[in-house]
Scaffold this motif. Sequence first.
Motif, mmCIF file in Angstrom:
data_model
loop_
_atom_site.group_PDB
_atom_site.id
_atom_site.type_symbol
_atom_site.label_atom_id
_atom_site.label_comp_id
_atom_site.label_asym_id
_atom_site.label_seq_id
_atom_site.Cartn_x
_atom_site.Cartn_y
_atom_site.Cartn_z
ATOM 1 N N TYR A 88 -0.805 13.134 -2.279
ATOM 2 C CA TYR A 88 -2.303 13.133 -1.328
ATOM 3 C C TYR A 88 -2.419 14.844 -0.820
ATOM 4 O O TYR A 88 -1.357 15.368 -0.444
ATOM 5 N N ILE B 103 -6.987 6.108 -1.313
ATOM 6 C CA ILE B 103 -6.221 6.611 -0.144
ATOM 7 C C ILE B 103 -5.627 5.522 0.423
ATOM 8 O O ILE B 103 -6.499 4.639 0.488
ATOM 9 N N PHE C 121 -1.921 8.925 6.869
ATOM 10 C CA PHE C 121 -1.805 8.593 5.417
ATOM 11 C C PHE C 121 -0.781 8.763 4.686
ATOM 12 O O PHE C 121 0.288 9.385 4.943
ATOM 13 N N THR C 122 -0.644 7.903 3.779
ATOM 14 C CA THR C 122 0.675 7.921 2.849
ATOM 15 C C THR C 122 0.767 9.194 1.878
ATOM 16 O O THR C 122 -0.262 10.043 1.951
ATOM 17 N N SER D 221 -3.478 4.079 4.168
ATOM 18 C CA SER D 221 -3.312 4.346 5.658
ATOM 19 C C SER D 221 -2.576 3.218 6.503
ATOM 20 O O SER D 221 -3.293 2.017 6.428
ATOM 21 N N MET E 275 -2.342 9.363 -3.701
ATOM 22 C CA MET E 275 -3.551 8.832 -3.748
ATOM 23 C C MET E 275 -3.841 8.925 -5.299
ATOM 24 O O MET E 275 -3.181 9.341 -6.137
#
Length: 366
Positions: free
Chosen positions: A61, A171, A38-39, A173, A42
């Motif tokens: 995040y 979120i 994931f980056t 990805s 968020m």
Amino acid sequence: MATSAAATSRFAKTNHPAPATAELRDAVLANPGFGTKFTDHMVSIDWTEDKGWHDAAILPYGPIALDPAASVLHYAQEIFEGLKAYRLPDGGMALFRPEANAARFNASARRLAMPELPEDLFVEAVEQLVLTDRDWFPTVDGGALYLRPFMFATEAFLGVRPARAYRFLVIASPAGNYFKSGSPAVSIWVSDYTRAAPGGTGAAKCGGNYAASLVPTAEAFSRGHDQVLFLDAAEHKWIEELGGMNLFFAFDDGSILTPPLSGTILPGITRESLIALAREEGLTVREERYSLDQWRADAASGKLVETFACGTAAVVTPVGKVADHNGEFVIGSGGPGQLTQKLRQRLVSIQRGESPDAHGWVRRIA
């Protein structure tokens, strides 16, 4: 190609204090898989009965704090969406039909007695996250940035009624190929379980539908198949959808059939897009019920020439083999068919800005 209408952001922004290093990010982007990385950031927006939607923010995040009595943990008020951002040939970025995702999100919210999120706010939330984490696009062929908007009830109480507080998050990805079998076409197992019943939540994109599919999906995997197929609840005869994808059937007369949206099938945005593209090709597209027995017979006779599944994650995927307790049958040559490949290429080329977008589906961000 539509262009982003958001001139100024309504989102307060807090940068991640320790973002992923360039080396770590590059390693992820070279082999992203699907849904496991994931980056850095968020999106978060809160809703309460007295204030409505408020506190829109882009945050680092990280874990979410929830009261143990939060309604989502007990009564499953939760919905989500899935869409992708793409890199364009000129280096820009774009979303594919985010307004359709926003509308479907609100349809799910209505079914789960949750507050609707203004569609422009949904789209802006997704755009702002892509702009913030724009360095996270995969470098592999076919890669994209998968986006997961979702909402859940946060009010702490034990009682069966709609909650009075919710949180909306997005979120992102980096995503590569969805299926990992390496096969040119997927194999599916016909489940004895039911995914949805008339009057239920089959048309809503809520977590409970997917939780109920995990046992039958695991059974399909254990039997060596890539996906599970669900039949209707009333007669266990009519084809509905796969675990997370809609189905299309192509016949030797040039027509295409897909099961109708009867309230038990998720109204796929990829499905709707393919119907439009197929009709542009001059093909007759029928939205009609289709039985498993007829599918088997048509495959055996050669009347049915191709079957393909579609969805945001897998895009367009050929189905080569179908199995149940009565045996198995192969569709066509068991591999990708010409129509499947043509429709997939048309759709993907529009999504990635490589072909003209006559429908205004592609929304450019930057």
